[in-house]
Structure formats: structure tokens, C-alpha cells
Design an enzyme around this catalytic site. Structure first.
Site, PDB file in Angstrom:
ATOM      1  N   ILE A  68       0.824  -1.219   0.000  1.00 26.83           N
ATOM      2  CA  ILE A  68       0.000   0.000   0.000  1.00 26.83           C
ATOM      3  C   ILE A  68       0.847   1.253   0.000  1.00 26.83           C
ATOM      4  CG2 ILE A  68      -1.958  -1.106   1.125  1.00 26.83           C
ATOM      5  CD1 ILE A  68      -1.038   0.022   3.773  1.00 26.83           C
ATOM      6  N   GLY A 119       7.825   3.262   2.397  1.00 25.06           N
ATOM      7  CA  GLY A 119       8.299   4.115   3.474  1.00 25.06           C
ATOM      8  C   GLY A 119       9.779   4.385   3.366  1.00 25.06           C
ATOM      9  N   GLU A 120      10.332   4.995   4.420  1.00 24.66           N
ATOM     10  CA  GLU A 120      11.745   5.372   4.428  1.00 24.66           C
ATOM     11  C   GLU A 120      12.639   4.144   4.375  1.00 24.66           C
ATOM     12  OE1 GLU A 120      14.960   7.547   7.421  1.00 24.66           O
ATOM     13  OE2 GLU A 120      12.827   7.550   7.888  1.00 24.66           O
ATOM     14  N   GLY A 155      11.506   0.798   3.624  1.00 28.00           N
ATOM     15  CA  GLY A 155      11.053  -0.298   2.785  1.00 28.00           C
ATOM     16  C   GLY A 155       9.575  -0.162   2.472  1.00 28.00           C
ATOM     17  N   VAL A 191       5.440  -0.702   2.716  1.00 26.64           N
ATOM     18  CA  VAL A 191       4.369  -0.764   3.705  1.00 26.64           C
ATOM     19  C   VAL A 191       3.243  -1.585   3.085  1.00 26.64           C
ATOM     20  CG1 VAL A 191       2.788   0.522   5.159  1.00 26.64           C
ATOM     21  CG2 VAL A 191       5.025   1.489   4.604  1.00 26.64           C
ATOM     22  N   LYS A 196       5.086  -2.773   8.175  1.00 30.51           N
ATOM     23  CA  LYS A 196       6.250  -2.053   7.661  1.00 30.51           C
ATOM     24  C   LYS A 196       7.409  -3.039   7.558  1.00 30.51           C
ATOM     25  CE  LYS A 196       5.240   2.549   9.553  1.00 30.51           C
ATOM     26  NZ  LYS A 196       5.773   3.660  10.392  1.00 30.51           N
ATOM     27  N   ASP A 242       6.965  16.156  15.467  1.00 27.29           N
ATOM     28  CA  ASP A 242       6.522  16.169  14.063  1.00 27.29           C
ATOM     29  C   ASP A 242       5.012  15.993  13.985  1.00 27.29           C
ATOM     30  OD1 ASP A 242       6.795  16.337  11.315  1.00 27.29           O
ATOM     31  OD2 ASP A 242       7.217  14.211  11.062  1.00 27.29           O
TER      32      ASP A 242
END
Length: 986
Positions: free
Chosen positions: A627, A630-631, A633, A635, A653, A746
């Protein structure tokens, strides 16, 4: 009439033959079961009725190759039911097949007099059977697949112009279970020609991924099914992790897991493991390539796992195969000796040739040789001492002591390295022969006190181990311990004992003894400490009086000791009791309070993972689809089925292959953080997979994804109460984090996830890793990246992150929610945003934003962080607003979203200025006074209706000046609306 239609249709088919006779090359993931264009000769399909229905027609292409087609055109007669059945088609194990039909169809409107009987569709049927025994068409046996309609139909004009209007339709049917099947085409009154029929199924073709071969795999029965396939390592390779892939319904391979590694002596080339060439080697099963043999080594065959050393060169046991072969060093140079009585100092220089190694050390060999025949030597023995040591010397000097006087010694210095043992040679050593001089005796090893009285001490000692000649006398030095050698006495004797008299009673004395030969005195012995008695030794123990005295004294001493001990124990118990009480009180006060523990404070990061995250067996996880990326690998979404619990949807993840130790630590640190949290508005960690690859983090699945994208997708669909409810959930989660002393750093709508019940949960706890891959991050003056638009000014300037800076970010999230995912500060640059905030500007209220909510935003954006509300206060305020919906009425401006002007809290009150000039001077824009006057804006009532285009039209082109003026204009407009009663005060 039908014959004319056949002729027209037949003629038209010549115009399309070029389109259907090209090279028939199909995708590798499609396996053809039937292709009518490939059949040599007649197709011979069964038609019903045999006459007057479907008719097989053969046409020739430009290469005179026949094309077999079927056509029917009974459009003049009603109630047509013409069937055409294919031959039996074996399914070859496929559970779902696809039917590709190319056909032409006549436009009924172009045929006169057929409106009631002409159709423009036909039906597609199938029937499963385990054998080819059906000679007739039994309509009741067939199941309908679909009704086929043409995208384009042709007319008489198209025939004349030879315009091709060929339709292609693909349908699928499944799951199939029997050995084969028939297809049937039902005509109900159309003018149609079946140009070609192709039946095929899809497979994931044989492929090699990560050195694992995956065979041809037929896709699953469903259009969304995934077939798990285990791969086999290619030749000359072995499994690192079990290689698996998923065959998708579209015939594409998905989500490769695990891999193989080329065996030692082999390297990967074009998906194969090929033997290393001559002169190259590979020692281990890794993903590395073959390496050239290191210096002074070679390989004479392909597939070498190591290289053989050249003659005279060697490799040490702990040398890696990648290290060069080396050889022993040459002999040390420039050996120099210095004799001092019975000790020798040796110094030398490093060898000229080190053999190519850095691990050089030196060994000393000592030999004692006879005076008459120097060639007869024997080892010196253990009595000789070497400083710093005899073997393994790292320095080029050594001191040798405790030698015999007037003796010949030969010393050899050997240079050795890690390979010397493979080829010991005299060429590695250098030697020197010396003769020791006359020397003083060695020190006396043992001195004893034989008898001690009130006034004397009797001493005795042994001869020195190395007298180095005839002992002429012994010297005894003694002094009171308190004098510490400031005042001492000397006694000399030729015997090895003496009585020292004239001492003071109950006094501690220190004694030293040394020997003297013709060469002089040796060193003093180690000090001996003796204390003289208080009374003559014969009195103690003689008679009853002494016994009574001794018992009395002893009893008194014991009694005093007992009293002191009781007092100390009592004090200790008192202190312990008090300390224990305080500790218990502290433990009671801290009960139930959890504090966040930073996983980066652990010396072993894996310990933090084991402590805060649950290890999940990889067999409990089923990956369904990717779907996102990510940073670290991919997701994926999938399912988790833990024994004894119901199956749930999860987000997965994965850590990509080839990761470094730091990347693995950073990846799992987020799990160590999430695992400490347990709150309905914080994303829940299900567990981690660390004992196999890929490494995975498993969290609950949030169906609606990130909040910002979800709001943009559903712009305007929610009530204000629903939006405030979302904000309340986010605030509750942040209050929980703040109470645990965790600072998020964040907080933004993109890092809030939404589930199917519109519950918002705080996620993305990776800010402890610098936001290098965040598109919203920007460099600050202190280095590193932070999301400028969401970050408090003190955090931007000084990197001072606190819960108060999270409150500032929460205010931006409020603005994002109420604006349905608009970008904060729109298209302003990061530098412009920083400058505007420093000058006191703030975001205006979004369209239809209640006054109370925008005021809460402004409270969160207070410059002084101590003036901002706490998250607990924010949650209480939102609860009050939810309980009192009347306080959430709209603002006066509902026509459009606000322009890009920012609000300036320092703008003057409208009642404080009476003219345009006063107003411009108050906001420090009086330089434009003439522009306003020349354009006719002479009253404040006229100014409040100005727009950005109006400012540009009167000559104000600087964007920052436009924003500042429009900010004040909007503030004046708001004040006017409040004065006219158009807003409900909160």
C-alpha cells in the site's frame, strides 16, 4: 435479403484482414488454450440450427493465408436463437480463463426495415465437462458469462470506404474445476462476424529473483487472490532466508521475500552463480563478487574459495582470505649491548624487511656459556629476569638482570611475526656475547623475628640467592616506625642473625638487612615491622593474679565492644527504618505513573525492542498487498492471526534488504517507542518480527489513511461537531504523550491516521531520526531538517523541542482540519513563513471556522511558550465546545476561503484610527498613502473591501507588503462585523 447482408459482411471482412493476421505475439504471462486464427483448415464448430444460422466463412489475407470466421445476419426475422459452440477446450489446470473476442457488428439503424427484429448484442456462454463427448448443443447445460455489445458498429458507408471498425472484448470465467469446457455464442438477431476467438489463462512466468528460481505458476481462482510460491536456489547457491513470492491474479510476481547467496567460489552474474575466474576467489557464501587474489598468492582453477600463497609466503591462521600472503621478517639490525655488573641492557633496530606485516614482535633467548668452550652453552633458566618481558616484545630494547658475575652469556634477538612459525630460520635473529662483571650480592629474600621482648628483638635471615662472591658481613638498619627513617641505627655482623637491644617497650620498629662482598653492598631486604612488648613475657600467664587481671581486662574490652556494637546497630536500624519508610512513600506516590524511556539510551538497542515490543512469529502474518513505500522499505496491508485470538487486519512495515546496522536500529526504534504507549488515540503496536527476514513492524490497520489526504478527499462533507471530535481525539492522544514526558516533534495532519470510525490516532514516532526524507522538512541554520510550517519558532531557532512546541504544532493541525487539508501558509516559501511568524503574523481562520476554534489556534501560537495552553486545557476546552454546540456557530464570512494574507495580532484596533493615513502609519505602511489617495480609497469603509488585485492595481506589488496590508484589512473587517453584531461572542 440475408444473402446480400452476407455479401456485404464478407466484403467488409477483407478490409480487416490486415488487422488480424499480424504476428501473433502474446504476453509471456498468457497461455493460449484456443486461437481460432491458428487453426489450419476449417474450425468445424457446431452450429444450431445447422442451416440458416451461424456460417463458417474463409477469407484470405495478403499472404494468401486463410482466416476462418463465423458470421450470422438474420436481422429480418424475429425471435432468433442461433447457437455456435466451440470444440472441447482443455483448461490445463487453470482455474480462471479469459476469452478474447474480435468481431464486427452492423449498425441496425443503417439497415432499412429491421428496427423491430435487428439486435446489436450477442451472448457468451460456457459449459464445463470432463471429456469431449458432447455432439449436440444442449442449451440448458450452458451458463451465461456475459452479454457482448459492440463499442463500434459499421454502416453501408463504412463498407464503401473500407473503414475498419473491429471490436475487441475480453471476458473471464471461473473458478473452473473440470478437465475442460465448451464456449457457446448465442445470436438473438444481430448482423455479426466473429473474426477471431482466443481463450487463454494467466500465469506468473518462470523468473529468477534474488538468485531464487520461481517456476511457472498459474494464477488463483479469484481476481484478487495471491498464490504463495517458494523458490529454489539457482545452481551453486544456498538459502540465506527462505525465498518466497506471491503470484498475483494479473500474472505478475509480487513482494519477493528472502533470498539466496552464491556459494563460496561463485558470484552472481545475470541472475546466475558463476564460478570465479582463474586468479580470482570468493571465500564465503555472501552477495559479494569474486575478488582478485591478494598479493603474493594465486589460484589455478575456477571456483576457488581461497588463493594459494607463493613459495616462501604464508598466511597466518587468523588472516582473512582477502589479506596478502606474507613472510617472516629479516633479522633485527644494529644490536648493541651494555653490561652493568650482573645486568645487561640490549638495544636494536627494526628489521629491514618486515615481511609485509605489521605484527612484528621480538623474542630474547639467553644462553650461559662455559669460559673454556663458548660453544657449549645451555639455557639461562628461570632465575634471570627480563624487563619488560622476554617474549612478545613490542619495543626494541630489553633489560636483563639477575645474571651471574664473571659469566659468559650469549643473547639472541629474534624478529617474529604472524607467519614466522611456518618457516623459522636463523636469518631472523641476531646475537651478541657478553661477560658480566664482579657484582654486589642480591637482596636478602627473608628476614624473621625469632624472639620479641620489652627491650629487644632477635633477628635471623637467609643468605642472598646470588651472593656473587664471598659474603664479608651483613648490615642491619632499624628505626622507630614513627620516625620514618629520619633517625636510624646500624648494626653489622658476620653471622646471619643478631639481637637488637636497648629498644623501647610497646614501640613499633622497622628492620632492613643487606649483605656485602668485595664488590660492595647489595640492596636492602623488604622492611620487617616488629612491636616490642609492654611487660616481660614470663609474667603473662604466671599465677592467679595475672590470670584474673587478664580476664578482667579482656571482659572489660568485650563489654565495651558489645555496647558500641549495640549503639551502632540501633542507629543503623533507625536510619534504615526511616529510609525504608521514605522509599515506601516514594514508591507509593509514583505508583501508576509511567514515563517514556528513550530507546537510544540503551547500550544494546535490541534490549529496548525486547522490553517494549512483542515478538511475533512470521507464520502468523499474511501479507496481502503493498500500500505504500516508506523510508526503510515497503508498507503492506495484511492479516495477523495469533493462536487463541481472532484474525485482525494489520499494517506491516518491512525493512528493505541490504540494510545497515544503523538502519535496522533506527527502524526498530520506532517500535520501541510505540510499544510504550497504550491509548485509544495513539497508533497501537501489535508487535515486531526480528528473528527472520524481512524485519517487520506490525501495527493496527487504519482504513482511511492519513488525515490530510482523507480531509481533502472528503472536502466539506463533515459537520463542525465531527471535525471538533477529530481534534479532541488528537488532543487526547497528545495529552497522554505529554503526561509521559514524550515530545513528538513532528505533529502534523499527515502523521495522524484515521480508521473506519473516524477515530484519529497519532503516529510516526521516528522524529528522533532526523527528517531527512520528509518533503515538508527544510534546513535550519543549525543543520538537520525540521518541518518549518508546523514547528514552533523556538524549535526552529534553537532546536528547543518541548510539549509547548507540540502545542504550537497542534494549532497548525487544527487549522489543517478546519480547512479540509489545505497546506499551511499556502505557497509561501519556508523563509517567508519564518519571517512572517517573527513579525507577529498568524494564519487567518479557515472558511466557516468558528471564532472559538480560531481563538484556540491563536492561543497555541503564542510567541512565549509559557503562554500556550497545556494539552489538558485544550482537551477541556474542546469538551466544552462539544457540549455547547451553540458556541460553534459560523463566522460572518462564508462566501469563500480566505486569501493568503496572514493575521497580525499587533494590528491597531479599528476604533483607534479615524483615517486611512492614520491606519497606514499605524501598520508602518504610510509610504503608500499617496497610492490610496490617488486611487480614491479615502475612507476606512472603502479600504475594508479591498482585495489583493486592488492593491496591485494601485501600485503595491511587494508580496510581503500586500500580505501585511491585507492582514490588517481582514482584522478591520472582522472588528466591523463584531461591532455590527454579525458574530456570536464565545
Amino acid at each position: 435479403m440475408a444473402g446480400i447482408f452476407y455479401f456485404i459482411l464478407f466484403s467488409f471482412l477483407f478490409g480487416i484482414c490486415d488487422a488480424v493476421t499480424g504476428s501473433r505475439v502474446y504476453p509471456a504471462n498468457e497461455v493460449t488454450l484456443l486461437d481460432s486464427r491458428s487453426v489450419q483448415g476449417e474450425l468445424g464448430w457446431i452450429a444450431s440450427p445447422l442451416e440458416g444460422g451461424w456460417e463458417e466463412v474463409s477469407i484470405m489475407d495478403e499472404k494468401n493465408t486463410p482466416i476462418r470466421t463465423y458470421q450470422v445476419c438474420n436481422v429480418m426475422e424475429a425471435s432468433q436463437n442461433n447457437w455456435l459452440r466451440t470444440d472441447w477446450i482443455t483448461r490445463e489446470g487453470a482455474q480462471r480463463v479469459y476469452i478474447e473476442i474480435k468481431f464486427t457488428l452492423r449498425d441496425c439503424n443503417s439497415l432499412p426495415g429491421v428496427m423491430g427484429t435487428c439486435k446489436e448484442t450477442f451472448n457468451l456462454y460456457y459449459y464445463e465437462s470432463d471429456n469431449d463427448k458432447e455432439r449436440f448443443i444442449r442449451e440448458s447445460q450452458f451458463g451465461k458469462i456475459d452479454t457482448i455489445a459492440a463499442d463500434e458498429s459499421f454502416t453501408q458507408v463504412d463498407i464503401g470506404d473500407r473503414i475498419m471498425k473491429l471490436n475487441t472484448e475480453i471476458r473471464d470465467v471461473g473458478p473452473l474445476s473440470k478437465k475442460g469446457f465448451y464456449l457457446a455464442f448465442q445470436d438473438v438477431g444481430a448482423c455479426i462476424a466473429l473474426v477471431s476467438v482466443r481463450v487463454f489463462y494467466k500465469k506468473c512466468p518462470l523468473t529468477v529473483r534474488n538468485l531464487a528460481q520461481f517456476p511457472d505458476t498459474i494464477t488463483g481462482a479469484d481476481t484478487s487472490s495471491l498464490v504463495e510460491v517458494r523458490g529454489s536456489c539457482v545452481n551453486n547457491s544456498e538459502e540465506k532466508d527462505v525465498p518466497k513470492m506471491y503470484c498475483g491474479a494479473d500474472g505478475e510476481w509480487l513482494v519477493p521475500i528472502g533470498n539466496c547467496l552464491c556459494n563460496a567460489g561463485h558470484e552472481e552474474q545475470n541472475g546466475e552463480c558463476q564460478a570465479c575466474k582463474i586468479g580470482y576467489y570468493k571465500a564465503l557464501s555472501t552477495d559479494a563478487s569474486c575478488a582478485k587474489c591478494p598479493p603474493h598468492s594465486y589460484s589455478v582453477w575456477e571456483g576457488a574459495t581461497s588463493c594459494t600463497c607463493d613459495r616462501g609466503f604464508f598466511r597466518a591462521d587468523n588472516d582473512a582470505a582477502s589479506m596478502p600472503c606474507t613472510r617472516p621478517p629479516s633479522a633485527p639490525l644494529n644490536l648493541i649491548s651494555n653490561v652493568n655488573e650482573t645486568s645487561v641492557n640490549l638495544e636494536w633496530s627494526s628489521p629491514q624487511n618486515t615481511g609485509g606485516r605489521q605484527d612484528i614482535s621480538y623474542n630474547v633467548v639467553c644462553k650461559k656459556c662455559g669460559a673454556g668452550d663458548p660453544s657449549k652453552c645451555r639455557p639461562c633458566g628461570s632465575g634471570v629476569h627480563y624487563t619488560p618481558q622476554q617474549n612478545g616484545l613490542k619495543t626494541t630494547r630489553v633489560s636483563i638482570t639477575d645474571l651471574l658475575a664473571h659469566t659468559n652469556y650469549t643473547f639472541e634477538i629474534w624478529a617474529v611475526n604472524g607467519v614466522s612459525k611456518y618457516n623459522p630460520s636463523p636469518d631472523q635473529s641476531v646475537s651478541v656475547t657478553v661477560t658480566t662483571n664482579q657484582a654486589a650480592p642480591s637482596s636478602i629474600a627473608l628476614v624473621q623475628a625469632k624472639e620479641v621482648t620489652r627491650y629487644s628483638v632477635a633477628l635471623a635471615w637467609l643468605e642472598p640467592d646470588r651472593p656473587n662472591g664471598v659474603i664479608l658481613e651483613y648490615e642491619v638498619k632499624y628505626y622507630e616506625k614513627d620516625q620514618n627513617e629520619r633517625s636510624y641505627r646500624i648494626v653489622r655482623t658476620a653471622a646471619r642473625n643478631t639481637d637488637i637491644k636497648g629498644l623501647n617497650p610497646l614501640t613499633s620498629y622497622v628492620f632492613h638487612v643487606r649483605a656485602r662482598t668485595a664488590a660492595g653492598y647489595g640492596d636492602f631486604s623488604e622492611p620487617l615491622e616488629v612491636t616490642t612488648n609492654t611487660v616481660p613475657s614470663r609474667i603473662i600467664g604466671d599465677g592467679a593474679n595475672s590470670t584474673v587481671l587478664l580476664v578482667s581486662v579482656s571482659g572489660s574490652v568485650v563489654l565495651v565492644v558489645i555496647l558500641i556494637a549495640a549503639f551502632v546497630i540501633s542507629r543503623r536500624r533507625s536510619k534504615y527504618s526511616k529510609a525504608k519508610q521514605e522509599a515506601d512513600e516514594e514508591k507509593h506516590l509514583n505508583q501508576g505513573v509511567r514515563t517514556y524511556v528513550d530507546p537510544f539510551t540503551y547500550e544494546d538497542p535490541n534490549q529496548a525492542v525486547r522490553e517494549f515490543a512483542k515478538e511475533i512469529d512470521a507464520s502468523c502474518i499474511k501479507i496481502e498487498k503493498v500500500i505504500g513505500v516508506g523510508e526503510f522499505g515497503e508498507v503492506c496491508s495484511g492479516r495477523l492471526k495469533v493462536p487463541g485470538k481472532r484474525e485482525i487486519c494489520v499494517a506491516i512495515k518491512t525493512l528493505k534488504a541490504g540494510y545497515t546496522d544503523k538502519q535496522r536500529r533506527d527502524f526498530l526504534s520506532e517500535a520501541s517507542i510505540m510499544g510504550q504507549f497504550d491509548h485509544p488515540n495513539i497508533i497501537h503496536l501489535e508487535g515486531v518480527v526480528t528473528k527472520c527476514k524481512p524485519v517487520m513492524i506490525i501495527t493496527e490497520y487504519m482504513e482511511n489513511g492519513s488525515l490530510d489526504a482523507f480531509l481533502r478527499k472528503n472536502d466539506g462533507r463533515f459537520t463542525v461537531i465531527q471535525l471538533v471530535g477529530m481534534l479532541r481525539g488528537i488532543g487526547s492522544g497528545m495529552k497522554y504523550l505529554s503526561d509521559m514526558s514524550y515530545v513528538h516533534r513532528d505533529l502534523a495532519a499527515r502523521n495522524i491516521l484515521v480508521n473506519s470510525n473516524l477515530v484519529c490516532k497519532v503516529s510516526d514516532f521516528g522524529m528522533s531520526r532526523v527528517l531527512e526524507d520528509d518533503p515538508e522538512a527544510a534546513y535550519t541554520t543549525r543543520g538537520g531538517k525540521i518541518p518549518i510550517r508546523w514547528t514552533a519558532p523556538e524549535a526552529i531557532a534553537y532546536r528547543k523541542f518541548t510539549s509547548a512546541s507540540d502545542v504550537w504544532s497542534y494549532g497548525i493541525v487544527m487549522w489543517e482540519v478546519m480547512s479540509y487539508g489545505e497546506r499551511p501558509y499556502w505557497d509561501m516559501s519556508n523563509q517567508d513563513v519564518i519571517k512572517a511568524i517573527e513579525e507577529g503574523y498568524r494564519l487567518p481562520p479557515p472558511m466557516d471556522c468558528p471564532i472559538a476554534l480560531h481563538q484556540l489556534m491563536l492561543d497555541c501560537w503564542q510567541k512565549e511558550r509559557s503562554d500556550r495552553p497545556k494539552f489538558g486545557q485544550i482537551v477541556n476546552m474542546l469538551d466544552k465546545l462539544i457540549r455547547n454546540p451553540n458556541s460553534l456557530k459560523r463566522t460572518g464570512s462564508e462566501s469563500s476561503r480566505p486569501n493568503t494574507a496572514l493575521l497580525d495580532p499587533s494590528s491597531p484596533e479599528f476604533s483607534a484610527v479615524v483615517s486611512v493615513g492614520d491606519w497606514l502609519q499605524a501598520i508602518k505602511m504610510d509610504r503608500y498613502k499617496d497610492n490610496f489617495t490617488a486611487a480614491g480609497y479615502t475612507t476606512l469603509e472603502a479600504v475594508v473591501h479591498m482585495s489583493q488585485d486592488d492593491l496591485a492595481r494601485i501600485g503595491i506589488t511587494a508580496i510581503t507588503h500586500q500580505n501585511k496590508i491585507l492582514s490588517s484589512v481582514q482584522a478591520m473587517r472582522t472588528q466591523m462585523q463584531q461591532m455590527h453584531g454579525r458574530m456570536v461572542p464565545v
